[in-house]
Scaffold this motif. Structure first.
Motif, PDB file in Angstrom:
ATOM      1  N   ALA A  38       0.826  -1.211   0.000  1.00  0.00           N
ATOM      2  CA  ALA A  38       0.000   0.000   0.000  1.00  0.00           C
ATOM      3  C   ALA A  38       0.861   1.263   0.000  1.00  0.00           C
ATOM      4  N   LYS A  39       2.054   1.167   0.596  1.00  0.00           N
ATOM      5  CA  LYS A  39       2.953   2.319   0.680  1.00  0.00           C
ATOM      6  C   LYS A  39       4.088   2.250  -0.332  1.00  0.00           C
ATOM      7  N   ASN A  40       4.097   1.208  -1.152  1.00  0.00           N
ATOM      8  CA  ASN A  40       5.188   1.020  -2.132  1.00  0.00           C
ATOM      9  C   ASN A  40       6.552   1.091  -1.455  1.00  0.00           C
ATOM     10  N   THR A  41       6.650   0.443  -0.324  1.00  0.00           N
ATOM     11  CA  THR A  41       7.853   0.542   0.496  1.00  0.00           C
ATOM     12  C   THR A  41       8.304  -0.849   0.937  1.00  0.00           C
ATOM     13  N   VAL A  42       9.608  -1.023   0.944  1.00  0.00           N
ATOM     14  CA  VAL A  42      10.231  -2.238   1.464  1.00  0.00           C
ATOM     15  C   VAL A  42      11.040  -1.856   2.695  1.00  0.00           C
ATOM     16  N   TYR A  43      10.957  -2.697   3.711  1.00  0.00           N
ATOM     17  CA  TYR A  43      11.633  -2.433   4.969  1.00  0.00           C
ATOM     18  C   TYR A  43      12.683  -3.509   5.240  1.00  0.00           C
ATOM     19  N   LEU A  44      13.722  -3.121   5.945  1.00  0.00           N
ATOM     20  CA  LEU A  44      14.703  -4.072   6.463  1.00  0.00           C
ATOM     21  C   LEU A  44      14.805  -3.813   7.959  1.00  0.00           C
ATOM     22  N   GLN A  45      14.225  -4.710   8.734  1.00  0.00           N
ATOM     23  CA  GLN A  45      14.326  -4.626  10.177  1.00  0.00           C
ATOM     24  C   GLN A  45      15.604  -5.340  10.607  1.00  0.00           C
ATOM     25  N   MET A  46      16.468  -4.617  11.288  1.00  0.00           N
ATOM     26  CA  MET A  46      17.767  -5.162  11.680  1.00  0.00           C
ATOM     27  C   MET A  46      17.850  -5.194  13.202  1.00  0.00           C
ATOM     28  N   ASN A  47      17.934  -6.383  13.745  1.00  0.00           N
ATOM     29  CA  ASN A  47      18.033  -6.566  15.193  1.00  0.00           C
ATOM     30  C   ASN A  47      19.376  -7.185  15.551  1.00  0.00           C
ATOM     31  N   SER A  48      19.717  -7.119  16.814  1.00  0.00           N
ATOM     32  CA  SER A  48      20.979  -7.697  17.322  1.00  0.00           C
ATOM     33  C   SER A  48      22.152  -7.269  16.458  1.00  0.00           C
ATOM     34  N   LEU A  49      22.238  -5.996  16.198  1.00  0.00           N
ATOM     35  CA  LEU A  49      23.274  -5.488  15.305  1.00  0.00           C
ATOM     36  C   LEU A  49      24.663  -5.682  15.894  1.00  0.00           C
ATOM     37  N   LYS A  50      25.606  -5.925  14.981  1.00  0.00           N
ATOM     38  CA  LYS A  50      26.991  -6.162  15.349  1.00  0.00           C
ATOM     39  C   LYS A  50      27.873  -5.105  14.671  1.00  0.00           C
ATOM     40  N   PRO A  51      29.055  -4.846  15.212  1.00  0.00           N
ATOM     41  CA  PRO A  51      29.945  -3.880  14.548  1.00  0.00           C
ATOM     42  C   PRO A  51      30.234  -4.252  13.094  1.00  0.00           C
ATOM     43  N   GLU A  52      30.281  -5.535  12.788  1.00  0.00           N
ATOM     44  CA  GLU A  52      30.551  -5.954  11.407  1.00  0.00           C
ATOM     45  C   GLU A  52      29.388  -5.692  10.460  1.00  0.00           C
ATOM     46  N   ASP A  53      28.248  -5.251  10.990  1.00  0.00           N
ATOM     47  CA  ASP A  53      27.136  -4.834  10.126  1.00  0.00           C
ATOM     48  C   ASP A  53      27.306  -3.400   9.637  1.00  0.00           C
ATOM     49  N   THR A  54      28.321  -2.701  10.126  1.00  0.00           N
ATOM     50  CA  THR A  54      28.571  -1.326   9.706  1.00  0.00           C
ATOM     51  C   THR A  54      28.861  -1.278   8.207  1.00  0.00           C
ATOM     52  N   ALA A  55      28.087  -0.461   7.500  1.00  0.00           N
ATOM     53  CA  ALA A  55      28.208  -0.370   6.047  1.00  0.00           C
ATOM     54  C   ALA A  55      27.228   0.677   5.529  1.00  0.00           C
ATOM     55  N   VAL A  56      27.380   0.997   4.254  1.00  0.00           N
ATOM     56  CA  VAL A  56      26.332   1.732   3.550  1.00  0.00           C
ATOM     57  C   VAL A  56      25.375   0.693   2.973  1.00  0.00           C
ATOM     58  N   TYR A  57      24.104   0.845   3.276  1.00  0.00           N
ATOM     59  CA  TYR A  57      23.087  -0.095   2.825  1.00  0.00           C
ATOM     60  C   TYR A  57      22.345   0.493   1.633  1.00  0.00           C
ATOM     61  N   TYR A  58      22.211  -0.324   0.586  1.00  0.00           N
ATOM     62  CA  TYR A  58      21.573   0.105  -0.649  1.00  0.00           C
ATOM     63  C   TYR A  58      20.328  -0.728  -0.934  1.00  0.00           C
ATOM     64  N   CYS A  59      19.254  -0.049  -1.265  1.00  0.00           N
ATOM     65  CA  CYS A  59      18.051  -0.720  -1.724  1.00  0.00           C
ATOM     66  C   CYS A  59      18.205  -1.041  -3.218  1.00  0.00           C
ATOM     67  N   ASN A  60      17.663  -2.167  -3.630  1.00  0.00           N
ATOM     68  CA  ASN A  60      17.769  -2.607  -5.015  1.00  0.00           C
ATOM     69  C   ASN A  60      16.419  -3.083  -5.510  1.00  0.00           C
TER      70      ASN A  60
END
Length: 115
Positions: free
Chosen positions: A74-96
């Motif tokens: 309905a919102k034409n939107t995709v979500y990425l819920q990120m839990n239990s984040l770790k330092p190695e998750d540090t990055a620029v995140y790109y939608c595709n």
């Protein structure tokens, strides 16, 4: 064509959560595959998660059980819920988005996880 606008990145402590949003310029019913990739400093861009128009989802091993991708048609939107984040998750995140055999990318959003 498809324009993708991302939001939701930021700085979080290890163990915390963030939710990324990717708003598309057209109905995502017509977009067969949408997903997220990430690129850490000095590393190549890597796949994180995908969601298909048929309802299936897939995740990289490194995020399975911690990240969840979802669509709000309905919102034409995709979500990425990120839990239990770790330092190695540090990055620029790109939608595709893959639409009529072409790949489209968002502008990227920075996620930084402090230890």
């Amino acid at each position: 064509q498809v324009q993708l606008v991302e939001s939701g990145g930021g700085l979080v402590q290890a163990g915390g959560s963030l939710r990324l949003s990717c708003a598309a310029s057209r109905s995502i019913y017509s977009i067969s595959v949408m997903g997220y990739y990430r690129q850490a400093p000095g590393k190549e861009r890597e796949w994180v998660a995908t969601s298909t128009s048929g309802g299936s989802t897939n995740y990289a091993d490194s995020v399975t059980g911690r990240f969840t991708i979802s669509r709000d048609n309905a919102k034409n939107t995709v979500y990425l819920q990120m839990n239990s984040l770790k330092p190695e998750d540090t990055a620029v995140y790109y939608c595709n988005a893959m639409y009529i055999y072409r790949n489209y990318w968002g502008q990227g959003t920075q996620v930084t996880v402090s230890s």
